[in-house]
Each structure stands twice: as structure tokens, then as C-alpha cells.
Design an enzyme around this catalytic site. Structure first.
Site, PDB file in Angstrom:
ATOM      1  CD  GLU A 249     -10.936   9.216   6.621  1.00  0.00           C
ATOM      2  OE1 GLU A 249     -10.927   8.185   5.903  1.00  0.00           O
ATOM      3  OE2 GLU A 249     -10.328  10.251   6.353  1.00  0.00           O
TER       4      GLU A 249
ATOM      5  CE  LYS B 285       3.591   8.860  12.720  1.00  0.00           C
ATOM      6  NZ  LYS B 285       4.367   9.161  11.476  1.00  0.00           N
ATOM      7  N   PRO B 286       2.955  14.216  12.027  1.00  0.00           N
ATOM      8  CG  PRO B 286       3.677  16.348  11.490  1.00  0.00           C
ATOM      9  CD  PRO B 286       3.864  15.267  12.505  1.00  0.00           C
TER      10      PRO B 286
ATOM     11  CD  GLU C 181      -8.529   3.440  -0.091  1.00  0.00           C
ATOM     12  OE1 GLU C 181      -9.015   4.582  -0.034  1.00  0.00           O
ATOM     13  OE2 GLU C 181      -8.030   2.867   0.907  1.00  0.00           O
TER      14      GLU C 181
ATOM     15  CB  CYS D 278     -10.182   8.750   2.285  1.00  0.00           C
ATOM     16  SG  CYS D 278     -10.793  10.369   2.764  1.00  0.00           S
TER      17      CYS D 278
END
Length: 477
Positions: free
Chosen positions: A246, A171-172, A381, A280
């Protein structure tokens, strides 16, 4: 306009008007592609196709798998310019960076073609017999990937998955699926059996949920937000599925007083602002020894103001737009919060001026001084082009501040004393530490996070092992 189709059981699905979605360029809001959007039913059909193909692909020799993966890598290279332009148009990054991403994904396929050949077992002589240890493919995998590196991060999963003998449904990212689907189409056309490679577009709450919850998938490989990773981990637990996650990061960059300040500032700027900070392992927090902090700040500002911003398709552009209005808004909120709490704006902090930037999500590379841990930008973040700088008195203090985070994906330290660097690296709570280098990624080495930055490892032998089950066969003689 480009058309992006789903692939299920070896067939491209036509785009119908009721489920079509248009992708727009974040630099100018021009339409880039029309993409088919799937449902839970499409995800189920794809998983069933992958299950049928698994019976064939898992029994294919490692030599044949390697041959097909090498062919896939060559197809990707042949089509790299087309893929790179599509990637720039849908994601925003400069064309030179898009080309590098596509070519890197081809290198990953080549790497795992050979790593798969080395998936050998062990033969052990025991007192009463023999023991054989073999590694076999885990089964059908679900591969779910983000928009910041939609091709490269997908290849990290596709390469080891196929080399191990697994089949998959990918699933892009819903808002940047075009180049990723072209990459998967090249892999599919390299000679894999129908159903080994499946691509389903659609929202995570529908397509992604089906891929995670359906009993057919035995492995979930995900890169994305920590909140989504928590959901995946909880729902995969119902059937004890293997997961590799990740997730978010908040990378510290420590600058010691004895380092080469100019090199450290250049490295910090590159890692903080590249891809508009939407990486990331981007530098999120900068800790500088107080005796060099002023000079370092000046050098960092000089590096930031040297960067050229524009549409990624233009020549000599260093930075494109941010990916979305939401990403830019979050960045502005973090900067405003820091300034309200006493930070000093040294550079940037706003959108660039001029007609060329009116329609895009542009934002100037930003340097803040006087940062501290009361500010959101040091705790969360940002995923934007901001480098907040905080001073420290001792290295112990810097390491304590660096470790004061729920995240632990990457960390960096610059020092001229290798002993200091090694000892600091051992104390920093991160899955990867760069000592006098601003990158912790290597195709042959493990990549992943500590704490809430994830679980499991990608790349290298470790990435292949995540798609394999270990079996012990004991022989009585």
C-alpha cells in the site's frame, strides 16, 4: 521516560546504551521514550523464532485462534488510554484521534477473529472423483508499517496474518515505534505461542532489508513510500515471495455544480487537513466546477480557519503538529512552487504565530486557488495540510485531470445526481472511490491502490486471503 523493547521468541530484549534511540514529541521536542534499535542479526533471530512458532500456530484450530484474537482486542482496549497518550506524544495527532486509532485497531482484531473462522474450503463432485479446495497459511510474514497511523495500519496486517495461521516479525516505523510496540505486546500477551509475534526496531536499510531478503519470510506486507515499495517488490522477486504493497497516493476530490456546496466543502476540509494531511487517502487535488468555484473556495477557507491547532495533549485541539521538520519543509516547498507558478494563497501557507508553536513542527491549514497541473502540488504527494483548488468546465475534463496521475489509491466526487456519481466512480482510476462521502475505508471491504499506489488488498476477506495459499486436492474414486 517510557522504555520500548524489542520482542523476539517471546522475550523482551533489554535496552543497552549502545543501541538506544530517543523518540521526541514533534509538538515541543520533549523526550517521549527510549527505544531499543536492532540489527540484521536481530531480524534473523526473530524470523527463526517465527518459523519455529509457525509449526504450532498454523496447526491451531480457527476457534482457538479466534479466542486469542478476541482476548488481544480486549487487552488493547484495557490499555488504550496509555497507548493513545504515547501515540499522541510520538506522532503528534490530537489525543481524541489517537484514542480512535487504538480502538479501531482492537476492532480489527475482533473482526479477523471471526473472519478466520470462515476460512472454509470447497468440496466438488467431479466425473471421476472428488476435488477439495483448501486455503492454508502462507508461512512467516514480515510486516513493515509507517508513522502516520502506526497502530491502525499495523492491525490491518496483524489481524489477518494471525487469523490465517501465519506468524510474523513486525518492524514498526523507526521514528514512531512506541505505541505500535505496546499494541504488539498486548497481542503477544493474549496467549500466542512464543515466537508467533516478534518485534524488531531499526533502520529499513538494515532490519527491513533482512526481513525482505531472508528466505524464511514468505509474505511481505508493507505500507509506505512508493520508492521503498519498488525496492521490496524487486528483492522479493528473487524468491517469488508474496507481497502486498500500500503505497503513495494523490487523491482527487471532484465537486460538481449540482452538489450541496457546504457539505462538500466541509467534507473536503476534513479529508484534506485531518492528521495534518498526513494520510494516504488525504485530499491532494480539488477540482471544482467553475460556476461554483468562488463560493466553494470561500467555504473551504472558512472551514480551514475554524480548525484549532496545538499540542495534541491539549483539550479541544483539532490538529497537532506535522510529524517532522522534513514533512513541513516539503509542504512549504510545494506551496512556494505553486505560488511561483500563479496559484493564489487563500488561507494559511505559513507556521502559526506564538510561543506555543515555536518548538513544534506546526503549519496552518492552507487553501490555494488557481492551481493547475504545472505545479508540483498537483503532481506529487504533498503529505501536508494543503488543499489546492483547480476549476473545470465539464465532468469529462475533471475525470481526465483526476486520472492524470501515476497514483490511484482513492478518489472522491460530490454530486446530487447518483447516476453521475456512479458513472464517474466507474471511470476514476483508483482502488477506492467515495461518492458523496470522504472516506473509502470499511473494515469489511477491500482497500488498496491502482497504478503506482500499490498491489494487493487489505481489510475484509481480501486481507485474510492475502495470507493464505490455495491448494487443490483431487481424489480418485
Amino acid at each position: 521516560m517510557h522504555q520500548t523493547h524489542m520482542i523476539i521468541d517471546g522475550e523482551q530484549l533489554s535496552i543497552s546504551s549502545h543501541n538506544a534511540k530517543t523518540i521526541y514529541n514533534p509538538a515541543d521536542q520533549e523526550a517521549v521514550a527510549v527505544v531499543s534499535s536492532g540489527t540484521r542479526q536481530h531480524a534473523r533471530l526473530a524470523l527463526e523464532a517465527a518459523k519455529r512458532a509457525f509449526a504450532v500456530w498454523s496447526e491451531t484450530s480457527s476457534e482457538k485462534r479466534a479466542e486469542i484474537l478476541h482476548s488481544a482486542a480486549e487487552l488493547v482496549r484495557e490499555r488504550s488510554e496509555t497507548m493513545a497518550r504515547l501515540l499522541t506524544q510520538e506522532q503528534g495527532k490530537p489525543l481524541k484521534n489517537a484514542r480512535a486509532e487504538i480502538l479501531s485497531s482492537a476492532d480489527i482484531l475482533d473482526y479477523y477473529a471471526e473472519e478466520g473462522r470462515r476460512n472454509i474450503g470447497e468440496w466438488l463432485a467431479t466425473h471421476r472423483g472428488r476435488s477439495i479446495v483448501i486455503r492454508q497459511p502462507v508461512g512467516v510474514a514480515a510486516l513493515i508499517t509507517p508513522w502516520n497511523y502506526p497502530v491502525d495500519l499495523l492491525s490491518w496486517k496483524v489481524g489477518p496474518c494471525l487469523a490465517a495461521g501465519c506468524t510474523f516479525v513486525a518492524k514498526p516505523p523507526s521514528r514512531a515505534p512506541v505505541a505500535a510496540t505496546e499494541f504488539l505486546r498486548a497481542v503477544h500477551e493474549a496467549g500466542l505461542p512464543a515466537g508467533a509475534v516478534n518485534v524488531v526496531h531499526g533502520p529499513g536499510e538494515e532490519v527491513g532489508a533482512e526481513l525482505v531478503e531472508n528466505p524464511i519470510s514468505r509474505k511481505i506486507a508493507f505500507t509506505g513510500q512508493t520508492e521503498t515499495g519498488r525496492w521490496i517488490m524487486a528483492h522479493a522477486a528473487d524468491r517469488i515471495k508474496r507481497v502486498s504493497l500500500e503505497l503513495g497516493g494523490n487523491s482527487p476530490f471532484i465537486v460538481c455544480a449540482d452538489t450541496d456546496i457546504e457539505k462538500a466543502a466541509a467534507a473536503c476540509a476534513q479529508r484534506a487537513f485531518s492528521n495534518m494531511g498526513q494520510i494516504c487517502i488525504s485530499v491532494n487535488r480539488v477540482y471544482v466546477a467553475e460556476e461554483i468555484a468562488e463560493e466553494f473556495g470561500e467555504l473551504l477557507v472558512r472551514q480551514a480557519e475554524r480548525l484549532r491547532i496545538g499540542n495534541g495533549l491539549e483539550e479541544n485541539v483539532d490538529l497537532g503538529p506535522m510529524f517532522s521538520r522534513e514533512q513541513r519543509s516539503r509542504t512549504k516547498e510545494h506551496v512556494a512552487d505553486a505560488l511561483n507558478k500563479g496559484a493564489e494563497l487563500l488561507s494559511g501557507g505559513r507556521e502559526p504565530e506564538g510561543e506555543a508553536f515555536d518548538k513544534g513542527y506546526f503549519f496552518l491549514p492552507t487553501v490555494l486557488g488557481g492551481a493547475d497541473h504545472s505545479m508540483r502540488i498537483m503532481r506529487e504527494e504533498t503529505f501536508g495540510p494543503v488543499a489546492p483548488v483547480m476549476r473545470f468546465k465539464t465532468l469529462d475534463e475533471a475525470i481526465r485531470l483526476a486520472n492524470d496521475s501515476n497514483y490511484g489509491l482513492a478518489a472522491y466526487i460530490y454530486t446530487s445526481d447518483i447516476t453521475t456519481g456512479i458513472r464517474a466512480a466507474e471511470r476514476l482510476e483508483a482502488g477506492g472511490v467515495g461518492v458523496n462521502i470522504n472516506n473509502v475505508m470499511d473494515h469489511q471491504m477491500p482497500f488498496g491502490g491502482w497504478k503506482e499506489s500499490g498491489i494487493g488488498r487489505e481489510l475484509g476477506l481480501y486481507g485474510l486471503q492475502s495470507f493464505l495459499e490455495i491448494k487443490h486436492i483431487r481424489l480418485g474414486l
